[in-house]
Design a protein around this motif. Structure first.
Motif, PDB file in Angstrom:
ATOM      1  N   VAL A   1       0.841  -1.202   0.000  1.00 43.41           N
ATOM      2  CA  VAL A   1       0.000   0.000   0.000  1.00 43.41           C
ATOM      3  C   VAL A   1       0.873   1.248   0.000  1.00 43.41           C
ATOM      4  CG1 VAL A   1      -1.642   1.369   1.361  1.00 43.41           C
ATOM      5  CG2 VAL A   1      -2.003  -1.087   1.070  1.00 43.41           C
ATOM      6  N   LEU A   2       1.891   1.258   0.820  1.00 45.70           N
ATOM      7  CA  LEU A   2       2.803   2.403   0.862  1.00 45.70           C
ATOM      8  C   LEU A   2       3.463   2.620  -0.496  1.00 45.70           C
ATOM      9  CD1 LEU A   2       4.313   4.662   2.337  1.00 45.70           C
ATOM     10  CD2 LEU A   2       5.957   2.927   3.098  1.00 45.70           C
ATOM     11  N   ASN A   3       3.914   1.539  -1.123  1.00 43.77           N
ATOM     12  CA  ASN A   3       4.535   1.643  -2.443  1.00 43.77           C
ATOM     13  C   ASN A   3       3.556   2.190  -3.479  1.00 43.77           C
ATOM     14  OD1 ASN A   3       6.871   0.607  -1.327  1.00 43.77           O
ATOM     15  ND2 ASN A   3       6.527  -1.459  -2.102  1.00 43.77           N
ATOM     16  N   SER A   4       2.311   1.750  -3.414  1.00 45.86           N
ATOM     17  CA  SER A   4       1.293   2.249  -4.342  1.00 45.86           C
ATOM     18  C   SER A   4       1.040   3.740  -4.140  1.00 45.86           C
ATOM     19  CB  SER A   4      -0.025   1.487  -4.160  1.00 45.86           C
ATOM     20  OG  SER A   4       0.128   0.150  -4.523  1.00 45.86           O
ATOM     21  N   LEU A   5       0.971   4.154  -2.885  1.00 46.79           N
ATOM     22  CA  LEU A   5       0.771   5.579  -2.600  1.00 46.79           C
ATOM     23  C   LEU A   5       1.951   6.404  -3.112  1.00 46.79           C
ATOM     24  CD1 LEU A   5      -0.660   5.352   1.014  1.00 46.79           C
ATOM     25  CD2 LEU A   5      -1.913   6.010  -1.057  1.00 46.79           C
ATOM     26  N   ARG A   6       3.141   5.875  -2.923  1.00 47.61           N
ATOM     27  CA  ARG A   6       4.346   6.560  -3.416  1.00 47.61           C
ATOM     28  C   ARG A   6       4.305   6.661  -4.944  1.00 47.61           C
ATOM     29  NH1 ARG A   6       8.369   3.139  -1.890  1.00 47.61           N
ATOM     30  NH2 ARG A   6       8.188   3.809   0.245  1.00 47.61           N
TER      31      ARG A   6
ATOM     32  N   ARG B   1       3.412  13.678   1.779  1.00 42.23           N
ATOM     33  CA  ARG B   1       3.342  13.508   3.239  1.00 42.23           C
ATOM     34  C   ARG B   1       3.445  12.056   3.689  1.00 42.23           C
ATOM     35  NH1 ARG B   1      -1.046  18.111   4.919  1.00 42.23           N
ATOM     36  NH2 ARG B   1       0.037  19.790   3.865  1.00 42.23           N
ATOM     37  N   LEU B   2       4.276  11.298   3.030  1.00 48.05           N
ATOM     38  CA  LEU B   2       4.520   9.918   3.432  1.00 48.05           C
ATOM     39  C   LEU B   2       5.838   9.775   4.186  1.00 48.05           C
ATOM     40  CD1 LEU B   2       3.452   8.023   0.182  1.00 48.05           C
ATOM     41  CD2 LEU B   2       2.153   8.242   2.305  1.00 48.05           C
ATOM     42  N   LYS B   3       6.519  10.876   4.412  1.00 47.25           N
ATOM     43  CA  LYS B   3       7.858  10.855   5.014  1.00 47.25           C
ATOM     44  C   LYS B   3       7.880  10.095   6.346  1.00 47.25           C
ATOM     45  CE  LYS B   3      12.163  12.448   5.424  1.00 47.25           C
ATOM     46  NZ  LYS B   3      13.022  11.310   5.435  1.00 47.25           N
TER      47      LYS B   3
ATOM     48  N   GLU C   1       7.380   6.376   5.689  1.00 45.16           N
ATOM     49  CA  GLU C   1       8.564   5.823   5.026  1.00 45.16           C
ATOM     50  C   GLU C   1       9.735   5.692   6.003  1.00 45.16           C
ATOM     51  OE1 GLU C   1       8.895   8.643   1.825  1.00 45.16           O
ATOM     52  OE2 GLU C   1       7.883   7.275   0.441  1.00 45.16           O
ATOM     53  N   ASP C   2       9.868   6.634   6.913  1.00 50.34           N
ATOM     54  CA  ASP C   2      10.951   6.588   7.889  1.00 50.34           C
ATOM     55  C   ASP C   2      10.781   5.459   8.906  1.00 50.34           C
ATOM     56  OD1 ASP C   2      12.127   8.762   6.665  1.00 50.34           O
ATOM     57  OD2 ASP C   2      11.513  10.205   8.204  1.00 50.34           O
ATOM     58  N   ILE C   3       9.552   5.154   9.250  1.00 52.12           N
ATOM     59  CA  ILE C   3       9.317   4.164  10.306  1.00 52.12           C
ATOM     60  C   ILE C   3       9.231   2.726   9.775  1.00 52.12           C
ATOM     61  CG2 ILE C   3       6.797   4.180  10.368  1.00 52.12           C
ATOM     62  CD1 ILE C   3       7.125   4.353  13.468  1.00 52.12           C
ATOM     63  N   MET C   4       8.945   2.540   8.505  1.00 54.35           N
ATOM     64  CA  MET C   4       8.784   1.183   7.964  1.00 54.35           C
ATOM     65  C   MET C   4      10.007   0.280   8.210  1.00 54.35           C
ATOM     66  SD  MET C   4       5.734   0.695   6.922  1.00 54.35           S
ATOM     67  CE  MET C   4       5.672  -0.615   5.717  1.00 54.35           C
ATOM     68  N   PRO C   5      11.231   0.754   7.985  1.00 55.15           N
ATOM     69  CA  PRO C   5      12.376  -0.149   8.271  1.00 55.15           C
ATOM     70  C   PRO C   5      12.438  -0.607   9.730  1.00 55.15           C
ATOM     71  CG  PRO C   5      13.080   1.740   6.965  1.00 55.15           C
ATOM     72  CD  PRO C   5      11.672   2.001   7.388  1.00 55.15           C
ATOM     73  N   ARG C   6      12.038   0.259  10.655  1.00 50.69           N
ATOM     74  CA  ARG C   6      12.056  -0.127  12.069  1.00 50.69           C
ATOM     75  C   ARG C   6      10.995  -1.176  12.377  1.00 50.69           C
ATOM     76  NH1 ARG C   6      12.054   5.518  14.949  1.00 50.69           N
ATOM     77  NH2 ARG C   6      11.154   6.137  12.988  1.00 50.69           N
TER      78      ARG C   6
END
Length: 64
Positions: free
Chosen positions: A38-43, A49-51, A54-59
């Motif tokens: 979903v995040l990739n599709s939004l990107r 305003r996905l910053k 995107e920053d928290i997904m790796p954690r």
């Protein structure tokens, strides 16, 4: 449960999980993949305003 984000909140015990909640790693990874898609599709749609997400997904991936 159809909402992967809600599932992850329950998996990480941010929200109370219902009785019989499937907290297996395969289920958690599947739901995380759905959330990442979903995040990739939004990107791809150039949603702004996905910053923060995107920053928290790796954690979140690390915690799994």
């Amino acid at each position: 449960m159809d909402n992967s984000a809600e599932y992850l909140l329950q998996f990480f015990q941010v929200e109370e999980a219902p009785e019989g909640f499937d907290s297996s790693l395969p289920q958690a990874f599947s739901r995380m993949m759905e959330t990442q898609d979903v995040l990739n599709s939004l990107r791809d749609m150039q949603v702004s305003r996905l910053k923060i997400v995107e920053d928290i997904m790796p954690r979140i991936w690390e915690k799994l």
